[in-house]
Write a protein that holds these residues in place. Structure first.
Motif, mmCIF file in Angstrom:
data_model
loop_
_atom_site.group_PDB
_atom_site.id
_atom_site.type_symbol
_atom_site.label_atom_id
_atom_site.label_comp_id
_atom_site.label_asym_id
_atom_site.label_seq_id
_atom_site.Cartn_x
_atom_site.Cartn_y
_atom_site.Cartn_z
ATOM 1 N N GLU A 218 11.860 -10.870 43.701
ATOM 2 C CA GLU A 218 10.511 -10.567 43.694
ATOM 3 C C GLU A 218 10.327 -8.954 43.379
ATOM 4 O OE1 GLU A 218 8.640 -12.391 46.837
ATOM 5 O OE2 GLU A 218 9.052 -14.547 46.044
ATOM 6 N N GLN A 244 6.970 -12.513 40.924
ATOM 7 C CA GLN A 244 8.277 -12.902 41.052
ATOM 8 C C GLN A 244 8.774 -12.789 39.625
ATOM 9 O OE1 GLN A 244 8.086 -17.449 41.197
ATOM 10 N NE2 GLN A 244 9.736 -17.475 42.326
ATOM 11 N N ILE A 245 10.086 -12.420 39.589
ATOM 12 C CA ILE A 245 10.618 -12.121 38.342
ATOM 13 C C ILE A 245 12.010 -13.176 38.151
ATOM 14 C CG2 ILE A 245 9.619 -9.821 37.694
ATOM 15 C CD1 ILE A 245 13.165 -9.530 38.591
ATOM 16 N N GLY A 246 12.439 -13.655 39.155
ATOM 17 C CA GLY A 246 13.614 -14.618 39.188
ATOM 18 C C GLY A 246 13.124 -15.968 40.082
ATOM 19 N N ASP A 247 13.348 -16.932 39.509
ATOM 20 C CA ASP A 247 12.907 -18.282 40.359
ATOM 21 C C ASP A 247 13.859 -19.230 40.392
ATOM 22 O OD1 ASP A 247 11.609 -20.599 41.425
ATOM 23 O OD2 ASP A 247 10.670 -20.907 39.735
ATOM 24 N N GLY A 248 14.692 -19.225 41.713
ATOM 25 C CA GLY A 248 15.728 -20.184 41.554
ATOM 26 C C GLY A 248 17.201 -19.185 41.508
ATOM 27 N N ASP A 249 18.096 -19.876 41.471
ATOM 28 C CA ASP A 249 19.552 -19.452 41.415
ATOM 29 C C ASP A 249 19.780 -18.876 40.031
ATOM 30 O OD1 ASP A 249 21.976 -18.516 42.637
ATOM 31 O OD2 ASP A 249 22.655 -20.104 42.534
ATOM 32 N N VAL A 250 19.443 -17.776 39.765
ATOM 33 C CA VAL A 250 19.668 -17.317 38.218
ATOM 34 C C VAL A 250 21.097 -17.115 38.266
ATOM 35 C CG1 VAL A 250 17.403 -16.147 38.232
ATOM 36 C CG2 VAL A 250 19.398 -14.827 38.904
ATOM 37 N N ARG A 251 21.426 -16.991 36.566
ATOM 38 C CA ARG A 251 22.861 -17.063 36.178
ATOM 39 C C ARG A 251 23.196 -15.581 36.710
ATOM 40 N NH1 ARG A 251 26.697 -18.792 33.965
ATOM 41 N NH2 ARG A 251 27.686 -18.150 31.789
ATOM 42 N N ARG A 254 23.817 -11.822 34.195
ATOM 43 C CA ARG A 254 22.678 -11.782 33.317
ATOM 44 C C ARG A 254 21.733 -10.945 33.549
ATOM 45 N NH1 ARG A 254 21.831 -13.583 28.407
ATOM 46 N NH2 ARG A 254 20.514 -15.200 28.391
ATOM 47 N N ASP A 255 21.176 -10.136 32.623
ATOM 48 C CA ASP A 255 19.981 -9.153 32.851
ATOM 49 C C ASP A 255 18.738 -9.850 32.627
ATOM 50 O OD1 ASP A 255 21.565 -6.890 32.823
ATOM 51 O OD2 ASP A 255 21.531 -6.318 30.823
ATOM 52 N N VAL A 256 18.255 -9.606 34.034
ATOM 53 C CA VAL A 256 16.766 -10.471 34.105
ATOM 54 C C VAL A 256 15.768 -9.194 33.975
ATOM 55 C CG1 VAL A 256 15.330 -11.813 35.304
ATOM 56 C CG2 VAL A 256 17.519 -12.231 35.370
ATOM 57 N N PRO A 257 14.764 -9.163 33.156
ATOM 58 C CA PRO A 257 13.789 -8.107 32.818
ATOM 59 C C PRO A 257 13.040 -8.144 34.060
ATOM 60 C CG PRO A 257 13.515 -9.859 31.273
ATOM 61 C CD PRO A 257 14.903 -10.135 32.087
ATOM 62 N N TYR A 259 9.398 -6.909 35.027
ATOM 63 C CA TYR A 259 8.137 -6.482 34.086
ATOM 64 C C TYR A 259 7.048 -6.533 35.007
ATOM 65 C CZ TYR A 259 4.896 -6.791 30.242
ATOM 66 O OH TYR A 259 3.683 -6.539 29.362
ATOM 67 N N ARG B 271 1.426 -14.666 40.707
ATOM 68 C CA ARG B 271 2.485 -14.243 41.613
ATOM 69 C C ARG B 271 3.964 -14.951 41.004
ATOM 70 N NH1 ARG B 271 5.727 -14.188 45.725
ATOM 71 N NH2 ARG B 271 6.222 -16.337 45.642
ATOM 72 N N GLY B 308 14.961 -15.579 33.976
ATOM 73 C CA GLY B 308 14.802 -15.283 35.526
ATOM 74 C C GLY B 308 14.745 -16.704 35.973
ATOM 75 N N GLN B 351 24.961 -22.895 32.940
ATOM 76 C CA GLN B 351 23.995 -23.104 34.184
ATOM 77 C C GLN B 351 23.869 -24.570 34.242
ATOM 78 O OE1 GLN B 351 23.434 -20.472 36.012
ATOM 79 N NE2 GLN B 351 21.588 -20.576 37.119
#
Lengths: 306, 947
Positions: A218, A244-251, A254-257, A259, B271, B308, B351
């Motif tokens: 977040e 929230q910019i990542g939901d769950g177990d992200v890979r 990997r670049d998650v932007p 924003y 959110r 994400g 994944q």
């Protein structure tokens, strides 16, 4: 007989820069001929300061000194006393938006409109119709927003950071007493800490390694408001928004932007005056499956620039 | 029956003997139309009425189509969609493909599991766990809860919904959004949108996820369109714009821009990530009002932001929606977005096989192949958009993707989608490479059957494939396929590949494959009946695709393969499939090959033997139809004995089916006539007699009396034609014997149909045959058969006022008159008819005249009875008919005949006006007749009418 008074601004967005002219009409709606003692239009701008409850005890002594700070206060007569005919009457007006000329010490000039918890900067147009002795005066008001002119863009100030168990200060997390901290290595980057208000805040985050599943990543925008004077002050950090910019177990890897669009009204350029300060910070929070939270804090400077 | 005492006057019938050479001057009726012309009614307003009729017909027929509840929902929505602006008129039609794909998803991904919906905008449901904990006492709490029921902010969780209920709820939300929007509650609409997209983060019933996605994105589309349309209205008014490309931010009013900005800010502050992304996508086209240049960067950004999302299933479908939205705005230009998303998907590919996901799908009792199948529509859509631009070099892309397949682990999903998405031509080019790759990973590949199936489908479309590599391909394929564990999958895969083999390889190769299939099926340890449906598909496909159907039967493995299924039901189905496919493809007129004949015989026997008391009528009709086709097609050319033997054999094999027996009788009759070649010189050879005997024996086993009647007549006629008098007579006797048994009504297609018209037809045909039938000289009775017929008619107490009765009598009268002639009107070449046999011998003539008199008498009785029961019209007609026979056939020189004619005319005139056309024509023909006797009658008639 009923009378209705309202102010309509020409500009739909109601956003004005200093030096611009606020144009609009005052609309009088009446079901009969209306006799009045003059129509005046006032422009007011002020800063409201409030003390946070947790500091009230200490500040009680000088709480009186926290009065609204006046930023602008002009008034003009729109219509001399007389009669307004039945129906809808539109009275056009133009008011220049200009800071006060005679500067008292500590006068901050025209600040940007801002809605915070302890600091509020507001601008209002008020229209008042005086009536004869027995009649109540009729009032109308209309908020408008002040924004600074856009400055030249500031040079970018990117920041990078690594978040690993070793970079975490034991005290910074609520569950500091955790026996074993999971193994993780997270890389985060913010494109610039000097952020134009009209542009989204960008960056990226990468989870290189993490031994437990991640629940959420977040981005938290925080305002830090400081009120007070030489005798003492209160400093409070409150959340403006959390995205929230990542939901769950992200890979992994990997670049998650990152924003975030900066919300209007709740943000303004970073401001420092004699009586108060408005500053902003950004938190990146990584929440693990077991609600264990790791955060990284970045102070940011908000500017009204291109 | 012929009781003269009831008649007041007794008229003796005497027939006129025509002079052989006398030119027949047949009186003619003037007719306006040809009697055989079918009735054509011409409608003037054909266009409107016929269309209406067709429409109503369509409506009726469509009402019976069972619509899948999900599809019905889908139909509702496509109607809405049409009204919205189309992106581009030219180029690929994304929306059409989308709607077809979505309906496929809806029908494919269904579940019986219970679903959960969380929303604050639906009535009912339990309170969620998401509630503030308070220290209020119970009473207050209860009251507050009651208040909450009306508060829209209380979130409810409805659990245990069946799929259908879920769909209904979603539908309700869709309506709710529109309603909220129309009542100015725009924020509520926005909230519904958010809640709906939140539902997509729930992967608890995974196998329904694709369908859920489709349903919910519909809601999002609705919301996006509502916002967009309002902004459009704000800036362009009611005029509107027809094309998205025509929206110029410079024209857009400040108000619209401000509103748009507000929506975007509102959206940006959501959110949670998933709803934020979905909402931004649904609002994406609103960027057009602010700046044209923002769309593409936004698409790129969203593409990245999807990273994400940790759950690969959710992320994959999110990409699908992004691409869907992009194609709606950008049209063909969206291809790049598709490609980028595909690349992103591939980056996150592993994944999918993450331990966490494994735990999830195993927890829901899904197998890996079912789980992977959930991704197929998503990847398909991404590939579809990537490949839509024909200008791009597909081969390189394919190569690149295949290389990637080779590199990554668990490549089956990608490979499966790649193989099915690319066009056949490119795939065929790479076929060896692909097959090698499959072969390498055969053991652990999960979607092997799907990959091989779609691969096979591509190959089967190949027009010309180099023979050499086709063989290697098939060999490699066989190696892979024969090791498949599931027989079900094996058959599924076999279907297209067999087609490929059929079209590209020799029969020997196909035969080898068929043998292998039999071996596999036997080895797999489960009875083939479990897979009978798939088996049928395979066989059907083979029959359809093999260039020459006959060759199939010449393969030694084909029939054993067909008979691999053992349960009677499956065997019947199989035989039916094979036969109907065979006959639909079989082009030449006759089957001569003994192997094919015996194979088909075997199949037909299976069909026939399956018929039992409980068989549906339509089914046995269909079987009979197939068997008939077979019987008609089998030909032994000039070997008549063989042919007859075949018919004998068929009769014993298909005894249960009347329709087949009828065909057999016809076939045998045809055979019998074919042999003589029309020239009956050989006068009843053994074959003719055998055929006649065959027919005579076969006919009695039929059920329908009418058919029997008809066949007896036909067989008799054929026998007569072949100069087998005895056989003909036997048939005719049987026919006469049958007449009493004919019911008044027969059941035909479930309706009672009167038989008398048909019987009348057959009888009159019969009577005209009797003219040439030589009399049986052994019997002591003249006109033996005819007298038998007359006696039978006497015996069976027909109702005398029935038209069938008296018209038959009239026809017998006709026949009797003709029999009296010195030379009959027609002959058969080789048959000596009675005219030659008796040569108008006086005894013969007197017998006939006697019969004629009796018949005439009986007709007069009928005439009187008709008058008694007030059947005036019938009476009138009969009187005229009889009158006609008197003047045409009767010898008017005889007094009784003359007065009979006069009396009949009087009767008819009394009954009805003389202006009747029929009566007038008859009178006219009488007037034109120059014979003195006719003149006399005419005179008498005139006298009578005057007096």
């Amino acid at each position: 007989m009923s009378t209705n008074l309202s102010i309509n601004l020409k500009r739909v967005s109601k956003v004005y820069n200093e030096g611009e002219t606020i144009a609009g009409v005052v609309v009088v709606e009446s079901t009969g001929d209306l006799r009045h003692e003059g129509l005046t239009l006032a422009m007011e701008g002020f800063v409201n300061l409030q003390l946070s409850t947790k500091n009230v005890g200490i500040f009680e002594a000088f709480s009186n000194s926290i009065k609204p700070i006046n930023l602008i206060n002009t008034s003009m007569e729109l219509v001399p006393p007389g009669k307004i005919p039945v129906g809808i009457t539109e009275i056009p007006f133009e008011v220049p938006l200009r800071a006060r000329q005679a500067v008292s010490p500590g006068y901050p000039g025209l600040l940007e409109t801002y809605h915070g918890v302890f600091v509020n900067v507001m601008y209002v147009l008020k229209c008042n119709m005086k009536r004869s002795f027995l009649n109540k005066p009729v009032n109308a008001s209309c908020q408008f927003f002040v924004q600074h002119k856009q400055q030249e863009p500031a040079p970018l100030k990117p920041v990078r950071c690594e978040i690993t168990p070793s970079t975490i200060r034991a005290s910074s997390t609520s569950s500091g007493g955790r026996a074993t901290m999971p193994q993780f290595q997270i890389y985060a980057e913010i494109d610039t800490t000097v952020c134009p208000l009209d542009k989204p805040l960008t960056g990226k985050i990468r989870v290189d390694e993490c031994s437990v599943p991640i629940k959420s990543i977040e981005l938290q925008l925080v305002r830090v408001e400081t009120c007070g004077c030489a005798e003492g002050y209160s400093r409070d950090a409150t959340e403006i928004q959390n995205i929230q910019i990542g939901d769950g177990d992200v890979r992994r890897g990997r670049d998650v932007p990152l924003y975030m669009v900066l919300p209007r009204l709740f943000t303004c350029p970073t401001t420092t005056t004699v009586n108060f300060k408005i500053e902003f910070e950004l938190n990146i929070a990584v929440i693990f499956e077991d609600d264990y939270l790791v955060t990284e804090n970045f102070p940011i400077l908000l500017l009204r620039s291109r | 029956m012929l009781a003269p005492q009831i008649m007041p006057v007794y008229y003796e019938w005497s027939s006129l003997k025509k002079q052989g050479c006398r030119k027949q001057e047949c009186p003619r009726f003037e007719l306006s139309s040809h009697p055989l012309k079918s009735n054509v009614t011409t409608m003037n307003d054909t266009t409107s009425t016929s269309k209406k009729i067709i429409e109503s017909l369509n409506k009726w027929s469509s009402a019976f189509v069972e619509v899948d509840p999900l599809l019905r929902f889908e139909q509702l929505n496509t109607e809405d969609e049409i009204s919205h602006i189309e992106v581009t008129n030219k180029g690929p039609n994304y929306s059409k493909t989308w709607s077809s794909k979505r309906s496929r998803i809806l029908s494919k991904y269904t579940t019986g599991e219970k679903l959960t919906i969380i929303s604050s905008f639906l009535p009912g449901g339990e309170k969620t766990l998401i509630r503030q904990v308070s220290n209020l006492n119970e009473k207050v709490k209860h009251r507050l809860e009651q208040l909450d029921d009306f508060d829209e902010s209380s979130v409810r969780k409805t659990m245990g919904l069946s799929q259908q209920e879920f769909v209904v709820k979603i539908n309700m939300l869709n309506e709710e959004i529109k309603k909220a929007w129309d009542t100015e509650q725009r924020v509520k609409a926005f909230k519904i949108g958010i809640q709906c997209s939140k539902l997509l983060s729930d992967v608890n019933v995974m196998q329904f996820y694709p369908s859920k996605f489709v349903l919910i994105t519909d809601i999002l589309d609705t919301f996006g369109n509502l916002v967009f349309d309002r902004l459009k209205f704000k800036s362009y008014g009611t005029v509107g714009v027809n094309n998205l490309q025509d929206i110029d931010p410079a024209d857009v009013s400040e108000l619209a821009k401000e509103t748009c900005q507000n929506w975007l800010f509102k959206m940006a502050s959501i959110r949670e990530l998933l709803p934020r992304l979905y909402m931004e996508m649904s609002l994406l086209k609103c960027y057009l009002f602010i700046s044209k240049n923002e769309i593409k960067p936004a698409l790129v950004r969203l593409t990245k932001m999807i990273r994400g999302i940790g759950n690969p299933l959710v992320a994959a479908y999110l990409r699908v929606y992004l691409c869907h939205v992009a194609s709606k705005i950008l049209g063909k230009e969206s291809e790049e977005i598709y490609y980028n998303n595909l690349k992103e998907f591939l980056c996150d590919y592993q994944q999918i096989f993450h331990q966490m996901m494994k735990k999830k799908y195993e927890g829901q009792l899904l197998t890996l192949d079912k789980y992977l199948n959930l991704y197929v529509p998503a990847v398909d859509w991404l590939l579809y958009g990537t490949l839509i631009d024909s200008s791009k070099c597909k081969d390189t892309l394919l190569e690149e993707l295949l290389r990637q397949c080779e590199e990554i682990e668990n490549n089956e999903l990608l490979l499966c989608c790649v193989v099915s998405a690319f066009d056949s031509l490119s795939i065929i080019k790479k076929s060896l490479y692909i097959l090698e790759m499959i072969e390498k990973d055969t053991d652990k590949m999960v979607l092997l059957n799907e990959i091989l199936t779609s691969f096979g489908e591509h190959l089967s479309t190949a027009e010309n494939y180099r023979h050499q590599s086709a063989e290697t391909l098939i060999q490699t394929f066989w190696k892979v396929a024969s090791n498949m564990k599931s027989a079900f999958h094996f058959l599924q895969v076999l279907e297209p590949w067999l087609q490929f083999a059929c079209t590209h390889l020799s029969t020997q190769h196909v035969n080898i494959i068929l043998r292998g299939t039999i071996r596999y099926m036997i080895k797999c340890g489960r009875p083939a009946d479990e897979f009978s449906a798939n088996f049928q598909f395979v066989v059907k496909r083979m029959l359809k695709s093999i260039p020459d159907v006959e060759e199939l039967f010449l393969m030694d493995a084909f029939m054993p393969l067909v008979e691999l299924v053992q349960t009677p039901n499956a065997r019947t189905m199989m035989a039916k499939t094979v036969l109907s496919m065979f006959f639909s493809r079989y082009s030449s007129d006759c089957i001569e090959d003994p192997i094919i004949i015996s194979s088909l015989m075997r199949l037909c026997t299976i069909l026939h033997d399956s018929i039992s008391a409980v068989t549906v009528e339509d089914e046995s009709k269909l079987f009979a139809d197939l068997i008939n086709k077979y019987i008609q097609a089998v030909s032994y050319q000039d070997d008549f004995e063989q042919q007859l033997n075949f018919y004998v054999e068929s009769r014993s094999a298909f005894i249960k089916l009347d329709a087949v027996l009828v065909t057999l009788v016809h076939a045998v009759n045809a055979l019998s006539v074919r042999d003589t070649g029309g020239a009956g010189a050989s006068a009843g050879g053994w074959l003719q007699r055998a055929c006649a005997a065959y027919c005579f024996i076969t006919v009695p086993s039929l059920h329908c009396a009418l058919t029997k009647l008809h066949l007896y007549l036909l067989s008799g006629q054929v026998a007569l034609l072949n100069n087998c008098i005895g056989q003909a007579e036997a048939n005719f006797k049987a026919l006469i014997g049958l007449i009493p048994d004919i019911p008044d009504y027969v059941l035909e297609d479930g309706q009672k149909k009167p038989t008398h018209i048909k019987v009348a037809g057959i009888l009159s045909d019969f009577l005209s045959t009797l003219l040439i039938l030589p009399d049986n000289l052994d019997s002591n009775c003249k006109v033996y058969i005819l007298s038998g017929l007359i006696k039978t008619i006497e015996r069976i107490h027909w109702k005398k006022t029935e038209p069938l009765y008296y018209s038959t009598l009239l026809r017998i009268l006709d026949l009797l008159s003709e029999l009296m002639q010195e030379k009959y009107a027609y002959h058969l070449d080789c048959v000596l008819s009675n005219d030659v046999l008796y040569g108008s011998e006086s005894e013969f003539v007197s017998v006939i005249e006697n019969y004629a008199t009796n018949i005439c008498q009986e007709l007069l009785v009928v005439l009187k009875m008709l008058g008694d029961v007030k059947e005036t019209k019938k009476q009138y007609n009969l009187a005229l008919e009889l009158f006609w026979r008197v003047i045409r056939r009767g010898d008017l020189h005889q007094g009784p005949m003359l007065s009979l004619g006069a009396n009949l005319w009087m009767l008819s005139q009394k009954l009805q006006d003389s202006n009747n056309k029929l009566a007038r024509t008859m009178l006219l023909s009488l007037e034109n007749d120059n014979r003195p006797a006719s003149k006399r009658l005419l005179q008498k008639l005139e006298e009578n009418s005057k007096s």
